[in-house]
Motif scaffolding. Structure first.
Motif, PDB file in Angstrom:
ATOM      1  N   CYS A   1      -1.802   2.129  -5.109  1.00  0.00           N
ATOM      2  CA  CYS A   1      -0.684   1.408  -4.386  1.00  0.00           C
ATOM      3  C   CYS A   1      -0.118   0.512  -5.386  1.00  0.00           C
ATOM      4  CB  CYS A   1      -1.641   0.518  -3.440  1.00  0.00           C
ATOM      5  SG  CYS A   1      -2.560   1.723  -1.879  1.00  0.00           S
TER       6      CYS A   1
ATOM      7  N   CYS B   1      -7.942  -1.229  -0.580  1.00  0.00           N
ATOM      8  CA  CYS B   1      -7.712  -0.794   0.562  1.00  0.00           C
ATOM      9  C   CYS B   1      -8.642   0.445   0.405  1.00  0.00           C
ATOM     10  CB  CYS B   1      -6.266  -0.481   1.009  1.00  0.00           C
ATOM     11  SG  CYS B   1      -5.565   0.793   0.291  1.00  0.00           S
TER      12      CYS B   1
ATOM     13  N   CYS C   1      -6.969   0.556  -5.352  1.00  0.00           N
ATOM     14  CA  CYS C   1      -6.727  -0.400  -4.579  1.00  0.00           C
ATOM     15  C   CYS C   1      -7.923  -1.213  -3.622  1.00  0.00           C
ATOM     16  CB  CYS C   1      -5.581  -0.306  -3.749  1.00  0.00           C
ATOM     17  SG  CYS C   1      -4.822  -1.389  -2.548  1.00  0.00           S
TER      18      CYS C   1
ATOM     19  N   HIS D   1       0.803  -1.168   0.003  1.00  0.00           N
ATOM     20  CA  HIS D   1      -0.108  -0.017  -0.149  1.00  0.00           C
ATOM     21  C   HIS D   1       0.751   1.196   0.031  1.00  0.00           C
ATOM     22  CE1 HIS D   1      -3.425  -2.453   0.436  1.00  0.00           C
ATOM     23  NE2 HIS D   1      -2.816  -3.360   1.386  1.00  0.00           N
TER      24      HIS D   1
HETATM   25 ZN   LIG Z   1      -3.892  -0.212  -1.139  1.00  0.00          ZN
END
Ligand SMILES: [Zn+2]
Length: 424
Positions: A281, A276, A274, A264
């Protein structure tokens, strides 16, 4: 005599200088723990060598070893008969009593769950791998999966789960090893799950959890190429991109145990989305879902219930090997982003070795000569060669071994910690 600095200090208010290191830090462990760990690392070692290597008196070694033998943690092993030399028989050696404890290590992943059982000396007793449908699980489903896997591997080892002294479990994602909390994982629906406590209550055996990439680094540190290295990095490329970093022979975790999230770190401003929730990332360019996103377009084959990510990537790899330029460009592009990530690791940490691990490392385009050349271009130019890069595509059993190492260290640290009577 020349006076340096102000002289008006009130001596009763001295605050001191220099780092405030607690009396018992990682580097300064209780002597009996140091002795036990030295014996475990050596396999077999005579008392006199222990005393010399740890720079302590032979009398203290003898006293502590007698305690460890009484507690059933180590044993004396007679030298082999053919070891007789001109200088007489070699000294009796000490080794960990393998049967003293058994532990289990497990890795939960999107593709399969794996488990190993090892004895107190780290010998493999049994292993097991169970394929699974990808996707996040509820906590009850995950605990049920862990229980089934544990029952299976224990049956292979011909033991009951209650015979285990500890269990280590590795999951992908953001994990706090000290609190036993999974902040986020691709195998769990919910966030901030107290997985260690829930699994301990469910299984009736103490459970520790860690990020799976840390456990690969731990496996290399305990069983693999990292045993003799003080500083090295393990970068894992699977469903996500992870990193475990060993600093001074210990896993480095950061102040909140959430460090080393290489996957990340950002390699592109406003870049690809991403998992997340952020953009740009490294993982969003290198992990399997990133490759799959491009492969569905290149091969014009959407992922369906009958076409898994694995099958799609195998197909993409076959096309690349056969000379399909689009397929090749997908792997090459991922390789160039990987080079950016790895050169950042080199520039930040100057490791002795970088190990690339995980299922995706079979796709050799990721670490083709041009990827490594790109990495050289991006690493600071010191005139020295960059650290060597090794590929270890050992599969999930290695990761489960790392989880077993976590369980072994929990058992020995609990037994040998400073304020504990080991005979208790
Ligand atoms: Zn990420």
């Amino acid at each position: 005599m020349t006076q340096i600095g102000p002289t008006s200090e009130d001596p009763s208010r001295r605050k001191g200088v220099g780092p405030l290191i607690p009396p018992l830090t990682e580097a300064q462990r209780p002597l009996r723990q140091q002795i036990f760990e030295r014996i475990r690392a050596a396999g077999l070692i005579p008392r006199v060598t222990l005393a010399r290597e740890l720079d302590v008196s032979p009398a203290s070694v003898t006293t502590i070893c007698a305690e460890l033998i009484d507690a059933g943690l180590i044993e004396e092993v007679a030298p082999p008969r053919d070891a007789e030399t001109a200088r007489g028989r070699p000294a009796v050696a000490l080794g960990v009593r393998a049967g003293a404890h058994l532990v289990a290590g497990m890795k939960l992943s999107d593709r399969e769950h794996t488990a190993v059982i090892v004895d107190f000396a780290g010998n493999l007793i049994a292993d097991m791998a169970v394929p699974r449908q990808p996707g996040p699980m509820t906590l009850p489903d995950l605990l049920a999966a862990v229980e089934t896997l544990l029952a299976g591997v224990c049956a292979k080892a011909q033991i009951a789960p209650k015979d285990l002294s500890a269990i280590g479990i590795g999951v992908p994602g953001f994990v706090d090893v000290a609190l036993g909390i999974v902040h986020w994982s691709s195998v769990l629906h919910d966030r901030n799950v107290s997985l260690a406590a829930a699994a301990t209550a469910h299984l009736g055996v103490p459970v520790s959890i860690d990020n799976d990439a840390n456990l690969v680094a731990l496996a290399e540190l305990w069983f693999g190429a990292g045993r003799g290295l003080s500083n090295f990095a393990v970068v894992t490329i699977e469903h996500g991109v992870g990193m475990g970093f060993v600093m001074n022979h210990r896993i480095f975790r950061g102040s909140g145990r959430l460090g080393m999230e290489l996957g990340h770190t950002k390699v592109q401003l406003d870049g690809a989305l991403c998992r997340c929730g952020q953009r740009g990332c490294l993982e969003a360019y290198v992990a399997d879902y990133a490759l799959a996103r491009e492969a569905t377009t290149a091969l014009n084959r959407p992922i369906t219930d009958t076409l898994s990510i694995n099958a799609l990537l195998e197909s993409l790899y076959d096309h690349a090997k056969a000379g399909n330029t689009t397929a090749r460009s997908i792997f090459r592009r991922a390789g160039r982003y990987l080079a950016v990530g790895l050169s950042n690791v080199v520039n930040l940490f100057d490791p002795e070795l970088i190990i690339l691990s995980g299922e995706r490392m079979r796709y050799d385009y990721l670490y083709a000569a041009e990827t490594l050349a790109e990495m050289d271009n991006l690493s600071i130019n010191s005139g020295r060669p960059r650290p060597p890069i090794e590929i270890h595509a050992w599969g999930d059993l290695l990761w489960a071994h790392g989880a077993a190492a976590l369980a072994l260290s929990v058992v020995s640290e609990t037994l040998l910690s400073a304020n504990r009577d080991i005979a208790a």
